[in-house]
Design a protein around this motif. Structure first.
Motif, PDB file in Angstrom:
ATOM      1  N   UNK A  94       0.807  -1.217   0.000  1.00 19.04           N
ATOM      2  CA  UNK A  94       0.000   0.000   0.000  1.00 19.04           C
ATOM      3  C   UNK A  94       0.837   1.261   0.000  1.00 19.04           C
ATOM      4  N   UNK A  95       0.486   2.199   0.912  1.00 18.56           N
ATOM      5  CA  UNK A  95       1.169   3.498   0.958  1.00 18.56           C
ATOM      6  C   UNK A  95       2.644   3.368   1.335  1.00 18.56           C
ATOM      7  N   UNK A  96       3.055   2.197   1.804  1.00 23.93           N
ATOM      8  CA  UNK A  96       4.443   1.987   2.203  1.00 23.93           C
ATOM      9  C   UNK A  96       5.350   1.692   1.001  1.00 23.93           C
ATOM     10  N   UNK A  97       4.768   1.416  -0.157  1.00 24.63           N
ATOM     11  CA  UNK A  97       5.558   1.046  -1.342  1.00 24.63           C
ATOM     12  C   UNK A  97       6.660   2.063  -1.660  1.00 24.63           C
ATOM     13  N   UNK A  98       6.370   3.371  -1.688  1.00 28.63           N
ATOM     14  CA  UNK A  98       7.458   4.322  -1.964  1.00 28.63           C
ATOM     15  C   UNK A  98       8.555   4.284  -0.898  1.00 28.63           C
ATOM     16  N   UNK A  99       8.178   4.032   0.371  1.00 26.10           N
ATOM     17  CA  UNK A  99       9.173   3.932   1.435  1.00 26.10           C
ATOM     18  C   UNK A  99      10.107   2.752   1.168  1.00 26.10           C
ATOM     19  N   UNK A 100       9.521   1.623   0.771  1.00 26.59           N
ATOM     20  CA  UNK A 100      10.327   0.425   0.523  1.00 26.59           C
ATOM     21  C   UNK A 100      11.278   0.643  -0.639  1.00 26.59           C
ATOM     22  N   UNK A 101      10.757   1.232  -1.705  1.00 25.20           N
ATOM     23  CA  UNK A 101      11.585   1.454  -2.893  1.00 25.20           C
ATOM     24  C   UNK A 101      12.721   2.440  -2.586  1.00 25.20           C
ATOM     25  N   UNK A 102      12.420   3.520  -1.888  1.00 23.29           N
ATOM     26  CA  UNK A 102      13.457   4.502  -1.544  1.00 23.29           C
ATOM     27  C   UNK A 102      14.483   3.908  -0.579  1.00 23.29           C
ATOM     28  N   UNK A 103      14.018   3.121   0.398  1.00 17.80           N
ATOM     29  CA  UNK A 103      14.931   2.479   1.352  1.00 17.80           C
ATOM     30  C   UNK A 103      15.832   1.481   0.633  1.00 17.80           C
ATOM     31  N   UNK A 104      15.247   0.708  -0.284  1.00 19.67           N
ATOM     32  CA  UNK A 104      16.043  -0.245  -1.069  1.00 19.67           C
ATOM     33  C   UNK A 104      17.098   0.485  -1.891  1.00 19.67           C
ATOM     34  N   UNK A 105      16.715   1.616  -2.463  1.00 14.50           N
ATOM     35  CA  UNK A 105      17.655   2.400  -3.264  1.00 14.50           C
ATOM     36  C   UNK A 105      18.816   2.908  -2.401  1.00 14.50           C
ATOM     37  N   UNK A 106      18.501   3.391  -1.198  1.00 13.88           N
ATOM     38  CA  UNK A 106      19.553   3.864  -0.291  1.00 13.88           C
ATOM     39  C   UNK A 106      20.475   2.717   0.120  1.00 13.88           C
ATOM     40  N   UNK A 107      19.881   1.566   0.432  1.00 20.24           N
ATOM     41  CA  UNK A 107      20.685   0.405   0.847  1.00 20.24           C
ATOM     42  C   UNK A 107      21.529  -0.113  -0.315  1.00 20.24           C
ATOM     43  N   UNK A 108      20.963  -0.137  -1.513  1.00 22.69           N
ATOM     44  CA  UNK A 108      21.713  -0.609  -2.685  1.00 22.69           C
ATOM     45  C   UNK A 108      22.871   0.336  -3.017  1.00 22.69           C
ATOM     46  N   UNK A 109      22.696   1.617  -2.670  1.00 21.94           N
ATOM     47  CA  UNK A 109      23.754   2.606  -2.915  1.00 21.94           C
ATOM     48  C   UNK A 109      24.851   2.541  -1.858  1.00 21.94           C
ATOM     49  N   UNK A 110      24.660   1.700  -0.841  1.00 15.82           N
ATOM     50  CA  UNK A 110      25.745   1.482   0.094  1.00 15.82           C
ATOM     51  C   UNK A 110      25.528   1.918   1.523  1.00 15.82           C
ATOM     52  N   UNK A 111      24.289   2.206   1.943  1.00 15.97           N
ATOM     53  CA  UNK A 111      24.069   2.513   3.359  1.00 15.97           C
ATOM     54  C   UNK A 111      24.525   1.297   4.164  1.00 15.97           C
ATOM     55  N   UNK A 112      25.531   1.452   4.993  1.00 16.31           N
ATOM     56  CA  UNK A 112      26.195   0.313   5.648  1.00 16.31           C
ATOM     57  C   UNK A 112      25.509  -0.142   6.944  1.00 16.31           C
ATOM     58  N   UNK A 113      24.387  -0.811   6.837  1.00 13.13           N
ATOM     59  CA  UNK A 113      23.632  -1.219   8.025  1.00 13.13           C
ATOM     60  C   UNK A 113      24.487  -1.996   9.017  1.00 13.13           C
ATOM     61  N   UNK A 114      25.265  -2.937   8.525  1.00 18.17           N
ATOM     62  CA  UNK A 114      26.087  -3.769   9.406  1.00 18.17           C
ATOM     63  C   UNK A 114      27.148  -2.938  10.108  1.00 18.17           C
ATOM     64  N   UNK A 115      27.694  -1.965   9.419  1.00 18.76           N
ATOM     65  CA  UNK A 115      28.763  -1.145   9.984  1.00 18.76           C
ATOM     66  C   UNK A 115      28.264  -0.242  11.106  1.00 18.76           C
ATOM     67  N   UNK A 116      26.965  -0.074  11.221  1.00 17.02           N
ATOM     68  CA  UNK A 116      26.404   0.808  12.240  1.00 17.02           C
ATOM     69  C   UNK A 116      26.291   0.128  13.600  1.00 17.02           C
ATOM     70  N   UNK A 117      26.647  -1.126  13.703  1.00 19.15           N
ATOM     71  CA  UNK A 117      26.492  -1.884  14.952  1.00 19.15           C
ATOM     72  C   UNK A 117      27.185  -1.236  16.146  1.00 19.15           C
ATOM     73  N   UNK A 118      28.297  -0.575  15.928  1.00 21.52           N
ATOM     74  CA  UNK A 118      29.059   0.000  17.034  1.00 21.52           C
ATOM     75  C   UNK A 118      28.611   1.416  17.405  1.00 21.52           C
ATOM     76  N   UNK A 119      27.675   1.972  16.670  1.00 22.24           N
ATOM     77  CA  UNK A 119      27.232   3.341  16.953  1.00 22.24           C
ATOM     78  C   UNK A 119      26.496   3.423  18.288  1.00 22.24           C
ATOM     79  N   UNK A 120      26.593   4.556  18.961  1.00 24.10           N
ATOM     80  CA  UNK A 120      25.779   4.761  20.161  1.00 24.10           C
ATOM     81  C   UNK A 120      24.291   4.766  19.779  1.00 24.10           C
ATOM     82  N   UNK A 121      23.445   4.454  20.731  1.00 22.96           N
ATOM     83  CA  UNK A 121      22.008   4.339  20.471  1.00 22.96           C
ATOM     84  C   UNK A 121      21.421   5.552  19.751  1.00 22.96           C
ATOM     85  N   UNK A 122      21.717   6.729  20.231  1.00 23.90           N
ATOM     86  CA  UNK A 122      21.125   7.947  19.656  1.00 23.90           C
ATOM     87  C   UNK A 122      21.516   8.124  18.191  1.00 23.90           C
TER      88      UNK A 122
END
Length: 171
Positions: A94-122
């Motif tokens: 539904x309305x979440x489709x653009x969110x998914x597509x944009x998030x996928x695009x950011x992740x495919x471009x290299x947003x390093x989710x795994x590398x963020x493990x050591x970041x402070x919570x905030x």
């Protein structure tokens, strides 16, 4: 961390949930699944994830061998980017489709989710909230279930009711 001995409500809740575990789950899957989860029931989320996997995931097993249907893996960011908004909406997003597509695009471009493990919570929460469709609750769910930050408590409507009714508005 031990439960406060004076908090009978929390002790009863812990006893009722004895045996429940927080699993180590894939960060990408958690991010997409929690974006999908907004204002959906668990059966609706499950069906949407299954359809998303069928639309863009790699086949894992063919129908047969006592399987009611073929099984598909969770789609990668790149595979999700190959879908159209209409393809994603057809999964029940539904309305979440653009969110998914944009998030996928950011992740495919290299947003390093795994590398963020050591970041402070905030900082981790701030970076997760940079993804479209990710607010405080979704970010905190991803932090708990994806990054295994067991001290994080996502507050949904049910948790808010407990905070108000049992703890007088103090969390």
């Amino acid at each position: 961390e031990p439960l406060p001995p004076h908090d009978l409500y929390l002790r009863q809740a812990a006893e009722a949930g004895r045996g429940i575990r927080i699993l180590h789950q894939d960060l990408w899957e958690m991010l997409i699944t929690f974006i999908l989860s907004q204002r959906k029931t668990i059966p609706a989320i499950r069906l949407c994830v299954e359809k998303l996997c069928q639309a863009a995931g790699k086949p894992l097993a063919a129908k047969g061998a006592n399987l009611p249907a073929p099984l598909y893996g969770f789609p990668s960011p790149k595979a999700l980017c190959e879908l159209t908004l209409e393809d994603i909406r057809a999964t029940g997003a539904g309305y979440r489709a653009p969110y998914l597509l944009a998030t996928a695009s950011m992740a495919a471009a290299g947003e390093p989710l795994q590398a963020w493990s050591a970041l402070p919570d905030e900082e981790l929460q701030r970076r997760l909230m940079a993804f479209p469709g990710v607010g405080v609750k979704v970010a905190r769910c991803v932090m708990l279930f994806g990054y295994h930050r067991l001290h994080i408590c996502p507050v949904d409507v049910w948790m808010e009711r407990v905070i108000q009714s049992v703890y007088g508005g103090r969390d």
